[in-house]
Design a protein around this motif. Structure first.
Motif, PDB file in Angstrom:
ATOM      1  N   HIS A 238     -19.051 -25.654  -2.143  1.00 26.72           N
ATOM      2  CA  HIS A 238     -19.908 -26.823  -2.040  1.00 26.72           C
ATOM      3  C   HIS A 238     -21.166 -26.451  -1.262  1.00 26.72           C
ATOM      4  O   HIS A 238     -21.219 -25.397  -0.617  1.00 26.72           O
ATOM      5  CB  HIS A 238     -19.186 -27.973  -1.344  1.00 26.72           C
ATOM      6  CG  HIS A 238     -17.801 -28.224  -1.862  1.00 26.72           C
ATOM      7  ND1 HIS A 238     -17.551 -28.912  -3.031  1.00 26.72           N
ATOM      8  CD2 HIS A 238     -16.585 -27.850  -1.375  1.00 26.72           C
ATOM      9  CE1 HIS A 238     -16.245 -28.972  -3.243  1.00 26.72           C
ATOM     10  NE2 HIS A 238     -15.639 -28.336  -2.250  1.00 26.72           N
ATOM     11  N   MET A 239     -22.155 -27.343  -1.272  1.00 27.21           N
ATOM     12  CA  MET A 239     -23.427 -27.073  -0.600  1.00 27.21           C
ATOM     13  C   MET A 239     -23.949 -28.335   0.064  1.00 27.21           C
ATOM     14  O   MET A 239     -23.788 -29.441  -0.457  1.00 27.21           O
ATOM     15  CB  MET A 239     -24.460 -26.552  -1.597  1.00 27.21           C
ATOM     16  CG  MET A 239     -25.761 -26.092  -0.979  1.00 27.21           C
ATOM     17  SD  MET A 239     -27.071 -25.876  -2.213  1.00 27.21           S
ATOM     18  CE  MET A 239     -27.757 -27.533  -2.238  1.00 27.21           C
ATOM     19  N   ILE A 248     -23.616 -31.607  -2.047  1.00 27.35           N
ATOM     20  CA  ILE A 248     -23.497 -31.338  -3.484  1.00 27.35           C
ATOM     21  C   ILE A 248     -22.165 -30.633  -3.698  1.00 27.35           C
ATOM     22  O   ILE A 248     -21.951 -29.519  -3.205  1.00 27.35           O
ATOM     23  CB  ILE A 248     -24.658 -30.468  -3.996  1.00 27.35           C
ATOM     24  CG1 ILE A 248     -25.983 -31.182  -3.734  1.00 27.35           C
ATOM     25  CG2 ILE A 248     -24.499 -30.169  -5.484  1.00 27.35           C
ATOM     26  CD1 ILE A 248     -27.194 -30.363  -4.101  1.00 27.35           C
ATOM     27  N   LYS A 249     -21.282 -31.296  -4.402  1.00 23.97           N
ATOM     28  CA  LYS A 249     -19.925 -30.778  -4.564  1.00 23.97           C
ATOM     29  C   LYS A 249     -19.797 -29.889  -5.792  1.00 23.97           C
ATOM     30  O   LYS A 249     -20.551 -30.005  -6.755  1.00 23.97           O
ATOM     31  CB  LYS A 249     -18.931 -31.936  -4.680  1.00 23.97           C
ATOM     32  CG  LYS A 249     -18.780 -32.778  -3.435  1.00 23.97           C
ATOM     33  CD  LYS A 249     -17.692 -33.830  -3.646  1.00 23.97           C
ATOM     34  CE  LYS A 249     -17.467 -34.664  -2.404  1.00 23.97           C
ATOM     35  NZ  LYS A 249     -16.390 -35.661  -2.609  1.00 23.97           N
ATOM     36  N   GLU A 250     -18.815 -29.005  -5.696  1.00 28.33           N
ATOM     37  CA  GLU A 250     -18.327 -28.211  -6.824  1.00 28.33           C
ATOM     38  C   GLU A 250     -19.411 -27.386  -7.505  1.00 28.33           C
ATOM     39  O   GLU A 250     -19.702 -27.547  -8.680  1.00 28.33           O
ATOM     40  CB  GLU A 250     -17.619 -29.122  -7.828  1.00 28.33           C
ATOM     41  CG  GLU A 250     -16.400 -29.796  -7.235  1.00 28.33           C
ATOM     42  CD  GLU A 250     -15.673 -30.693  -8.217  1.00 28.33           C
ATOM     43  OE1 GLU A 250     -16.205 -30.912  -9.325  1.00 28.33           O
ATOM     44  OE2 GLU A 250     -14.584 -31.175  -7.873  1.00 28.33           O
ATOM     45  N   LEU A 251     -20.002 -26.492  -6.715  1.00 30.39           N
ATOM     46  CA  LEU A 251     -20.897 -25.510  -7.308  1.00 30.39           C
ATOM     47  C   LEU A 251     -20.124 -24.511  -8.160  1.00 30.39           C
ATOM     48  O   LEU A 251     -20.677 -23.929  -9.097  1.00 30.39           O
ATOM     49  CB  LEU A 251     -21.673 -24.761  -6.220  1.00 30.39           C
ATOM     50  CG  LEU A 251     -23.024 -25.338  -5.792  1.00 30.39           C
ATOM     51  CD1 LEU A 251     -22.839 -26.694  -5.136  1.00 30.39           C
ATOM     52  CD2 LEU A 251     -23.740 -24.382  -4.863  1.00 30.39           C
ATOM     53  N   ILE A 293     -23.180 -16.430  -8.013  1.00 24.25           N
ATOM     54  CA  ILE A 293     -23.868 -17.529  -8.686  1.00 24.25           C
ATOM     55  C   ILE A 293     -25.298 -17.588  -8.167  1.00 24.25           C
ATOM     56  O   ILE A 293     -25.580 -17.234  -7.027  1.00 24.25           O
ATOM     57  CB  ILE A 293     -23.171 -18.886  -8.456  1.00 24.25           C
ATOM     58  CG1 ILE A 293     -23.065 -19.202  -6.958  1.00 24.25           C
ATOM     59  CG2 ILE A 293     -21.808 -18.922  -9.121  1.00 24.25           C
ATOM     60  CD1 ILE A 293     -22.499 -20.575  -6.660  1.00 24.25           C
ATOM     61  N   SER A 294     -26.203 -18.045  -9.026  1.00 21.17           N
ATOM     62  CA  SER A 294     -27.573 -18.314  -8.615  1.00 21.17           C
ATOM     63  C   SER A 294     -27.624 -19.722  -8.047  1.00 21.17           C
ATOM     64  O   SER A 294     -27.200 -20.680  -8.695  1.00 21.17           O
ATOM     65  CB  SER A 294     -28.521 -18.183  -9.808  1.00 21.17           C
ATOM     66  OG  SER A 294     -29.807 -18.661  -9.469  1.00 21.17           O
ATOM     67  N   THR A 295     -28.172 -19.858  -6.836  1.00 24.46           N
ATOM     68  CA  THR A 295     -28.197 -21.156  -6.173  1.00 24.46           C
ATOM     69  C   THR A 295     -29.497 -21.922  -6.410  1.00 24.46           C
ATOM     70  O   THR A 295     -29.708 -22.982  -5.823  1.00 24.46           O
ATOM     71  CB  THR A 295     -27.984 -20.974  -4.661  1.00 24.46           C
ATOM     72  OG1 THR A 295     -29.045 -20.165  -4.116  1.00 24.46           O
ATOM     73  CG2 THR A 295     -26.656 -20.305  -4.385  1.00 24.46           C
ATOM     74  N   ASN A 296     -30.368 -21.411  -7.271  1.00 22.57           N
ATOM     75  CA  ASN A 296     -31.633 -22.096  -7.545  1.00 22.57           C
ATOM     76  C   ASN A 296     -31.506 -23.180  -8.614  1.00 22.57           C
ATOM     77  O   ASN A 296     -32.257 -24.149  -8.615  1.00 22.57           O
ATOM     78  CB  ASN A 296     -32.711 -21.102  -7.978  1.00 22.57           C
ATOM     79  CG  ASN A 296     -33.381 -20.445  -6.781  1.00 22.57           C
ATOM     80  OD1 ASN A 296     -33.184 -20.851  -5.645  1.00 22.57           O
ATOM     81  ND2 ASN A 296     -34.154 -19.403  -7.040  1.00 22.57           N
ATOM     82  N   ASN A 297     -30.573 -22.989  -9.526  1.00 22.18           N
ATOM     83  CA  ASN A 297     -30.406 -23.943 -10.615  1.00 22.18           C
ATOM     84  C   ASN A 297     -29.170 -24.796 -10.352  1.00 22.18           C
ATOM     85  O   ASN A 297     -28.036 -24.355 -10.529  1.00 22.18           O
ATOM     86  CB  ASN A 297     -30.272 -23.204 -11.949  1.00 22.18           C
ATOM     87  CG  ASN A 297     -30.195 -24.144 -13.133  1.00 22.18           C
ATOM     88  OD1 ASN A 297     -30.352 -25.362 -12.985  1.00 22.18           O
ATOM     89  ND2 ASN A 297     -29.966 -23.588 -14.309  1.00 22.18           N
ATOM     90  N   ASN A 300     -26.949 -28.068 -13.740  1.00 25.06           N
ATOM     91  CA  ASN A 300     -25.704 -28.099 -14.496  1.00 25.06           C
ATOM     92  C   ASN A 300     -24.575 -27.527 -13.650  1.00 25.06           C
ATOM     93  O   ASN A 300     -24.492 -26.322 -13.432  1.00 25.06           O
ATOM     94  CB  ASN A 300     -25.854 -27.294 -15.798  1.00 25.06           C
ATOM     95  CG  ASN A 300     -26.929 -27.845 -16.714  1.00 25.06           C
ATOM     96  OD1 ASN A 300     -26.956 -29.039 -16.985  1.00 25.06           O
ATOM     97  ND2 ASN A 300     -27.821 -26.973 -17.170  1.00 25.06           N
ATOM     98  N   LEU A 301     -23.729 -28.417 -13.155  1.00 23.04           N
ATOM     99  CA  LEU A 301     -22.621 -28.004 -12.297  1.00 23.04           C
ATOM    100  C   LEU A 301     -21.288 -28.192 -13.034  1.00 23.04           C
ATOM    101  O   LEU A 301     -21.153 -29.111 -13.837  1.00 23.04           O
ATOM    102  CB  LEU A 301     -22.632 -28.829 -11.004  1.00 23.04           C
ATOM    103  CG  LEU A 301     -23.882 -28.694 -10.128  1.00 23.04           C
ATOM    104  CD1 LEU A 301     -23.757 -29.597  -8.909  1.00 23.04           C
ATOM    105  CD2 LEU A 301     -24.116 -27.253  -9.711  1.00 23.04           C
ATOM    106  N   PRO A 302     -20.296 -27.349 -12.781  1.00 25.41           N
ATOM    107  CA  PRO A 302     -20.362 -26.198 -11.882  1.00 25.41           C
ATOM    108  C   PRO A 302     -21.188 -25.057 -12.475  1.00 25.41           C
ATOM    109  O   PRO A 302     -21.348 -24.961 -13.686  1.00 25.41           O
ATOM    110  CB  PRO A 302     -18.894 -25.793 -11.744  1.00 25.41           C
ATOM    111  CG  PRO A 302     -18.263 -26.240 -13.026  1.00 25.41           C
ATOM    112  CD  PRO A 302     -18.954 -27.510 -13.394  1.00 25.41           C
TER     113      PRO A 302
END
Length: 409
Positions: A238-239, A248-251, A293-297, A300-302
């Motif tokens: 999460h973030m 922001i849940k469930e990356l 994972i890329s954290t910029n986009n 669309n999660l996860p």
């Protein structure tokens, strides 16, 4: 009339003789093909002789080269007279009740703090302080910091909660993020607090709750480079956006075999690395596969994770430049060089979980293994990033070693 016929016949005979004695005309473009064929044959023979003496005979058309096996270098004994001497100090939790400082050259070892059941020991990015969780007042656990010789200790949090977990330093070494719950099995809240003004907690150091979650635990926590985002995992990543205090849940979407854990943000990128629990049905082995994972986009999660090496690992650590990735399994240690895309196994078959860490300049690695004289007792070793010059630098008679950190001082 007859004499005329005789004269005419005589002229014809003379003319015929003259034509038979004249040499044939040679055209200037005429070529002797026989002579050229002979010269080519001679040349080819010479060339064949040279070729036979200067190169091996041709290989059969179906031949396929086999990879040559290069055996690993023979390790020097631990008592080698010229080990690589480490600089700085290695800090760790000893026996679950003390914090120890061991010079990286093995010259001295001291306990800088005793008691309080310290855990989650972590060195600040600027190398000035150690943060950890320990017993506070009564049954409460709190976040503390200490300087490197233990002469200064300051409580940072003031929640009075039964459980405080995984303090993580901000990139500027001024703030600590941590997870906490009022009861040992309660729901987790995510908090931050500054180290400056912590003597007047909570107002003096701006202790605040960023988010109250519905999670029962937190296994890891880390910041991005700019200190604007905080990542943590309860099995799923999460973030929290610190600029908006948005959770922001469930990356990530775990594999189903276990948690996504061992978060490691790569310096200079937007890439969050972690271990995704994997399972080998043939061996029943379970452990982490390196994923990112890329954290910029975040639209669309996860986020679809890119899986890389299947190490069945327990711990990840990037060096401060984001070039070398250090991977520890339950027995082995690997170093990946992202610049040249190579991997090297530098520790094989440790008696204990290695918990490997880099030296401040990333040239050396420290890890835990059994001692030379007693394999059942945990000791700290150093060796080069290339796996050479292994050197035991501690000499304990008993005790456990956890939460390794390597400082420059």
């Amino acid at each position: 009339m007859k004499w005329l016929m005789r004269i005419w016949l005589l002229v014809l005979v003379v003319l015929a003789a003259a034509c038979q004695s004249q040499a044939p005309q040679v055209l200037p473009t005429q070529i002797d093909l026989n002579m050229i064929a002979t010269d080519n044959a001679a040349t080819a023979a010479v060339e064949a002789t040279i070729a036979a003496t200067s190169r091996p005979p041709p290989l059969p058309p179906t031949w396929t080269p086999s990879p040559s096996f290069t055996p690993p270098p023979t390790r020097l004994p631990d008592s080698t007279p010229t080990p690589v001497v480490g600089q700085g100090t290695i800090y760790y939790v000893f026996n679950g009740d003390s914090i120890a400082a061991l010079k990286a050259d093995g010259s001295s070892e001291t306990l800088i703090l005793v008691g309080g059941a310290p855990a989650d020991l972590t060195l600040s990015p600027d190398g000035q302080f150690l943060a950890y969780t320990a017993q506070g007042s009564g049954s409460a656990r709190e976040v503390f910091i200490t300087n490197l010789d233990g002469s200064y200790v300051q409580r940072v949090s003031c929640l009075g909660f039964a459980r405080v977990l995984v303090p993580a330093w901000s990139p500027d070494s001024q703030t600590l993020a941590f997870a906490a719950s009022q009861t040992p099995d309660g729901l987790i809240g995510i908090y931050t607090a500054g180290i400056v003004g912590s003597g007047q907690c909570p107002t003096g150091n701006n202790q605040r709750m960023l988010a109250q979650t519905d999670f029962l635990t937190t296994v890891d926590m880390t910041w991005n480079d700019s200190g604007t985002r905080l990542f943590f995992s309860d099995g799923t990543i999460h973030m929290i956006d610190l600029q908006t205090s948005t959770l922001i849940k469930e990356l990530s979407l775990p594999s189903g075999y276990g948690p996504d854990f061992a978060l490691a943000y790569r310096t200079g990128t937007d890439q969050l690395y972690f271990l995704r629990t994997d399972f080998d049905e043939q061996t029943s082995r379970k452990g982490g596969t390196v994923a990112q994972i890329s954290t910029n986009n975040l639209e669309n999660l996860p986020i679809r994770a890119l899986r890389t090496t299947r190490y069945f690992a327990m711990q990840l650590l990037w060096d401060h430049e984001g070039r070398f990735l250090l991977v520890s399994t339950d027995q082995d240690v690997h170093v990946q060089d992202s610049r040249v895309n190579t991997a090297l196994q530098i520790v094989v078959g440790s008696n204990f979980a290695p918990q490997a860490i880099f030296s401040p300049d990333s040239s050396l690695v420290a890890y835990v293994d059994g001692g030379r004289t007693d394999r059942a007792v945990q000791q700290i070793y150093t060796l080069g990033r290339d796996g050479d010059n292994r050197n035991q630098i501690s000499n304990h008679g008993e005790g456990t070693i956890t939460y390794l950190n390597w400082g420059a001082n």
